[in-house]
Write a protein that holds these residues in place. Structure first.
Motif, short mmCIF file in Angstrom:
data_model
loop_
_atom_site.label_atom_id
_atom_site.label_comp_id
_atom_site.label_asym_id
_atom_site.label_seq_id
_atom_site.Cartn_x
_atom_site.Cartn_y
_atom_site.Cartn_z
N THR A 89 0.83 -1.21 0.00
CA THR A 89 0.00 0.00 0.00
C THR A 89 0.87 1.26 0.00
O THR A 89 0.50 2.26 -0.62
CB THR A 89 -0.94 0.02 1.21
OG1 THR A 89 -0.18 -0.14 2.41
CG2 THR A 89 -1.96 -1.09 1.11
N GLN A 90 2.01 1.21 0.65
CA GLN A 90 2.91 2.36 0.63
C GLN A 90 3.50 2.58 -0.76
O GLN A 90 3.63 3.72 -1.22
CB GLN A 90 4.03 2.18 1.65
CG GLN A 90 3.57 2.31 3.08
CD GLN A 90 4.69 2.05 4.07
OE1 GLN A 90 5.63 1.34 3.74
NE2 GLN A 90 4.57 2.62 5.26
N ALA B 191 0.79 4.07 -2.88
CA ALA B 191 0.60 5.49 -2.56
C ALA B 191 1.72 6.34 -3.14
O ALA B 191 1.47 7.44 -3.65
CB ALA B 191 0.51 5.68 -1.05
N MET B 192 2.96 5.85 -3.08
CA MET B 192 4.08 6.60 -3.65
C MET B 192 3.95 6.73 -5.17
O MET B 192 4.19 7.80 -5.73
CB MET B 192 5.41 5.92 -3.29
CG MET B 192 5.85 6.16 -1.87
SD MET B 192 7.40 5.32 -1.46
CE MET B 192 8.46 5.80 -2.77
N GLN C 70 1.18 6.63 -6.92
CA GLN C 70 0.10 7.54 -7.24
C GLN C 70 0.49 9.00 -6.97
O GLN C 70 0.12 9.89 -7.73
CB GLN C 70 -1.15 7.17 -6.45
CG GLN C 70 -1.80 5.91 -6.98
CD GLN C 70 -3.01 5.50 -6.17
OE1 GLN C 70 -3.13 5.88 -5.01
NE2 GLN C 70 -3.89 4.74 -6.78
N ALA C 71 1.26 9.23 -5.92
CA ALA C 71 1.69 10.60 -5.62
C ALA C 71 2.64 11.12 -6.69
O ALA C 71 2.48 12.24 -7.20
CB ALA C 71 2.37 10.64 -4.25
N TYR C 72 3.62 10.31 -7.06
CA TYR C 72 4.56 10.75 -8.10
C TYR C 72 3.88 10.86 -9.46
O TYR C 72 4.23 11.73 -10.27
CB TYR C 72 5.75 9.80 -8.18
CG TYR C 72 6.66 9.87 -6.97
CD1 TYR C 72 6.92 11.08 -6.34
CD2 TYR C 72 7.24 8.73 -6.45
CE1 TYR C 72 7.75 11.15 -5.24
CE2 TYR C 72 8.07 8.79 -5.34
CZ TYR C 72 8.32 10.00 -4.74
OH TYR C 72 9.13 10.08 -3.66
N THR C 73 2.92 10.00 -9.72
CA THR C 73 2.18 10.08 -10.98
C THR C 73 1.36 11.36 -11.04
O THR C 73 1.30 12.02 -12.09
CB THR C 73 1.26 8.86 -11.14
OG1 THR C 73 2.06 7.67 -11.12
CG2 THR C 73 0.51 8.91 -12.45
N SER C 74 0.75 11.74 -9.94
CA SER C 74 -0.04 12.98 -9.95
C SER C 74 0.85 14.21 -10.12
O SER C 74 0.46 15.17 -10.80
CB SER C 74 -0.89 13.10 -8.69
OG SER C 74 -0.08 13.08 -7.55
N ILE C 75 2.05 14.19 -9.58
CA ILE C 75 3.00 15.28 -9.82
C ILE C 75 3.38 15.32 -11.31
O ILE C 75 3.42 16.38 -11.93
CB ILE C 75 4.25 15.13 -8.93
CG1 ILE C 75 3.88 15.38 -7.47
CG2 ILE C 75 5.36 16.09 -9.38
CD1 ILE C 75 4.98 15.05 -6.50
N ASN D 74 -3.35 3.75 -14.90
CA ASN D 74 -1.92 3.84 -14.67
C ASN D 74 -1.25 2.47 -14.88
O ASN D 74 -1.51 1.53 -14.12
CB ASN D 74 -1.65 4.35 -13.25
CG ASN D 74 -0.23 4.80 -13.07
OD1 ASN D 74 0.63 4.48 -13.85
ND2 ASN D 74 -0.01 5.55 -12.01
#
Length: 91
Positions: free
Chosen positions: A4-5, A8-9, A11-16, A83
């Motif tokens: 899950t971490q 989350a990482m 998805q966070a980097y993808t959104s950036i 993604n």
């Protein structure tokens, strides 16, 4: 780290990355269109008899510049909703 971490990482980097793709694409398209239209107006002011030929080329290039931005938006939406990077973590 847990799965899950990692998800989350990713998805966070993808959104950036999505923000950069759309933001820089829009910035580049706006600057390109602005420079091109300014040059068209200068050329039209110098030689008014050339306006029809210049106008046809300007509209063609406007479409091409916008198309490159729309392709970038399409790629960004692919990363937002389908993604391919998330499938790597689940294996």
């Amino acid at each position: 780290m847990e799965t899950t971490q990692f998800l989350a990482m990713i998805q966070a980097y993808t959104s950036i990355g999505i923000g950069l793709i759309i933001g820089l694409g829009a910035l580049g398209a706006c600057i390109g269109i602005g420079i091109m239209c300014a040059s068209f107006l200068e050329g039209a002011a110098r030689q008014p008899e050339m306006i029809p030929q210049l106008q046809a080329k300007v509209f063609l290039l406007l479409g091409l510049i916008d198309a490159s931005f729309i392709i970038g938006v399409g790629l960004a939406m692919m990363f937002a909703f389908a993604n391919p990077l998330l499938s790597v973590v689940t294996k």
